[in-house]
Design a protein around this motif. Structure first.
Motif, short mmCIF file in Angstrom:
data_model
loop_
_atom_site.label_atom_id
_atom_site.label_comp_id
_atom_site.label_asym_id
_atom_site.label_seq_id
_atom_site.Cartn_x
_atom_site.Cartn_y
_atom_site.Cartn_z
N GLU A 160 -32.92 37.14 -49.05
CA GLU A 160 -31.56 37.65 -49.25
C GLU A 160 -30.86 37.85 -47.91
OE1 GLU A 160 -30.91 40.35 -52.57
OE2 GLU A 160 -30.09 41.74 -51.09
N ILE A 164 -27.35 36.19 -46.43
CA ILE A 164 -26.24 37.01 -45.97
C ILE A 164 -25.89 36.66 -44.52
CG2 ILE A 164 -25.55 39.38 -45.38
CD1 ILE A 164 -27.32 40.28 -47.78
N LEU A 165 -26.92 36.57 -43.69
CA LEU A 165 -26.67 36.34 -42.26
C LEU A 165 -26.16 34.93 -41.99
CD1 LEU A 165 -29.66 38.24 -40.59
CD2 LEU A 165 -27.32 39.00 -40.91
N LYS A 167 -24.14 33.28 -43.91
CA LYS A 167 -22.70 33.34 -44.19
C LYS A 167 -21.98 34.09 -43.07
CE LYS A 167 -23.45 33.49 -49.14
NZ LYS A 167 -23.48 34.39 -50.30
N ALA A 168 -22.62 35.16 -42.59
CA ALA A 168 -22.01 35.93 -41.49
C ALA A 168 -21.87 35.06 -40.24
CB ALA A 168 -22.86 37.17 -41.19
N TYR A 172 -18.68 34.34 -37.86
CA TYR A 172 -18.71 34.52 -36.41
C TYR A 172 -18.18 33.24 -35.72
CZ TYR A 172 -21.64 38.76 -36.02
OH TYR A 172 -22.13 40.05 -36.05
N LEU B 48 -21.04 41.88 -40.81
CA LEU B 48 -22.33 41.92 -41.51
C LEU B 48 -22.21 42.78 -42.77
CD1 LEU B 48 -24.72 42.46 -38.45
CD2 LEU B 48 -24.27 40.33 -39.67
N HIS B 51 -20.33 40.85 -45.54
CA HIS B 51 -21.14 39.80 -46.17
C HIS B 51 -22.27 40.38 -47.02
CE1 HIS B 51 -19.26 36.16 -44.75
NE2 HIS B 51 -19.10 36.73 -43.58
N PHE B 52 -22.79 41.51 -46.57
CA PHE B 52 -23.84 42.17 -47.37
C PHE B 52 -23.27 42.60 -48.71
CE2 PHE B 52 -26.80 45.10 -48.95
CZ PHE B 52 -26.20 46.34 -49.10
N HIS B 55 -22.28 39.82 -51.00
CA HIS B 55 -23.43 39.14 -51.61
C HIS B 55 -24.00 39.91 -52.79
CE1 HIS B 55 -26.89 36.38 -51.51
NE2 HIS B 55 -27.61 37.42 -51.82
N VAL B 56 -24.01 41.24 -52.68
CA VAL B 56 -24.72 42.01 -53.72
C VAL B 56 -23.80 42.61 -54.78
CG1 VAL B 56 -26.64 42.53 -52.18
CG2 VAL B 56 -24.80 44.18 -52.42
#
Lengths: 206, 193
Positions: A160, A164-165, A167-168, A172, B48, B51-52, B55-56
């Motif tokens: 997970e 997430i990272l 996409k981050a 960036y 961050l 996006h976290f 995502h959830v």
């Protein structure tokens, strides 16, 4: 919070918590005996909670840092003080044994009695040192077991977080550019995480 | 708001009495936060964080950034673990329909979160901005203002807010009791039939 998270931890980390004490009682006994002969009984909190995962050699993050909170120290280490109390009990038992031996041999010559006593102590010391060696090897194993997350949960978290990272990272790259140090840092981190995950999958497959 | 099925947060649960995570869950959450902390700063920046949550949950960008601004109570542009833990508890309370219990149990921190400008008073706009988070209904709020706005300034100070949480908790418990009684009646009627 009215009931801070670490206070909740302190409440939950009772030495009488049956789910923990039942399975770990023997281990705690082993731990106490293993530390008896060591000069330093007071082990730092962070030493016990340091991450022993050999794959994480580049990390300087220690999970134990969260346990440095003053409100958590008392609760988290109720179990530890119990173990050091057991260490004290063991010392008392040894002292009681030596005093019994001295009482049992009043008729012998002082020298003989002392020699017998000395040889018995040597024997005990050697036995305990052998036990300590065994327990020292196992101690690292049990420490690691206590720190480890269940593998399926760890895999779920890593997958997970990777999503997430990733996409981050795209954000960036579009917002601050590919050459920015934060973008590069994030990219390196994602690659490290992927390598670790692939290694773990490779190990579990074989 | 719905949590993504099969996500890590979806696996966690709140203690129903205190509306907090268990030690085991906190331990897992610490590990999760550590994994998300890509820059080794013990914090999550806004990107961050966005996006976290994206995502959830199914929150919009505006809602996510409102939550970020609410939690960034020191205005440093980053969220530490304390704020992250608070967020997870709020999200789980919402997911498990424990909002009334959560606000009742943690009225002080919730009040301080909603009090964005630090005036120690909450206006209707604070509640409207975060109604997706705490499920505070307009209808209940209007009734409350009518009955409990002791100072009469259409703003709630902490004591009035506390009374509000007690009153919503009472209503929630009455509703639960009614639902249980209805369930029992329907079970009885089924068994007799």
């Amino acid at each position: 919070m009215e009931e801070k998270p670490f206070k909740a931890m302190a409440k939950s980390l009772s030495p009488h918590d049956s789910s923990k004490s039942g399975s770990k009682g023997d281990i705690r006994n082993l731990w106490t005996r293993a530390t008896l002969s060591q000069p330093r009984l007071n082990i730092q909190l962070t030493d016990v909670y340091e991450d022993l995962d050999p794959e994480d050699s580049s990390e300087d993050w220690k999970a134990g840092q969260w346990y440095k909170q003053p409100s958590s120290d008392g609760g988290a280490w109720e179990g530890w003080s119990e173990r050091t109390a057991e260490a004290g009990t063991r010392q008392e038992e040894l002292d009681a044994y030596t005093s019994e031996e001295l009482e049992r041999s009043p008729q012998r010559g002082d020298v003989e009695g002392l020699e017998d006593f000395g040889s018995k102590m040597d024997f005990d010391a050697s036995v305990s040192s052998v036990n300590i060696m065994k327990h020292t090897h196992h101690r690292a194993y049990w420490r690691e077991q206590q720190n480890r997350m269940p593998l399926p949960l760890l895999e779920l978290m890593e997958n997970e977080v990777l999503e997430i990272l990733t996409k981050a990272l795209r954000t960036y790259q579009s917002e601050i550019g590919r050459d920015h140090f934060l973008t590069k840092q994030l990219q390196r981190y994602i690659e490290g995480l992927r390598k670790r995950r692939n290694r773990r999958l490779h190990v579990s497959a074989h | 708001m719905k949590l993504k099925t099969g996500s890590f947060l979806w696996c966690l649960y709140l203690d129903k009495l205190y509306c907090l995570l268990s030690v085991r869950n906190v331990r897992a959450l610490v590990e999760y936060f550590r994994l998300l902390d890509a820059h080794r700063s013990h914090t999550l920046n806004d990107v961050l964080f966005y996006h976290f949550l994206h995502h959830v949950t199914n929150w919009t960008r505006k809602q996510i950034m409102n939550v970020f601004n609410m939690l960034d109570w020191e205005a440093v542009g980053e969220i530490g673990f304390d704020q992250f833990y608070m967020l997870v508890c709020i999200v789980l309370a919402h997911e498990n329909h424990l909002e009334e219990q959560f606000i009742f149990r943690h009225s002080r921190p919730v009040f301080e979160l909603l009090d964005l400008d630090g005036e120690m008073r909450l206006g209707a706009e604070s509640f409207q901005k975060y109604d997706f988070l705490f499920n505070i209904k307009k209808h209940d709020l209007r009734e409350f203002y009518r009955d409990f706005d002791i100072t009469g300034d259409c703003h709630l100070n902490y004591k009035e807010f506390k009374l509000f949480t007690i009153s919503t908790m009472d209503k929630y418990q009455e509703k639960q009791k009614e639902e249980n009684e209805n369930e029992e009646k329907s079970l009885l009627s089924e068994s007799t039939a």
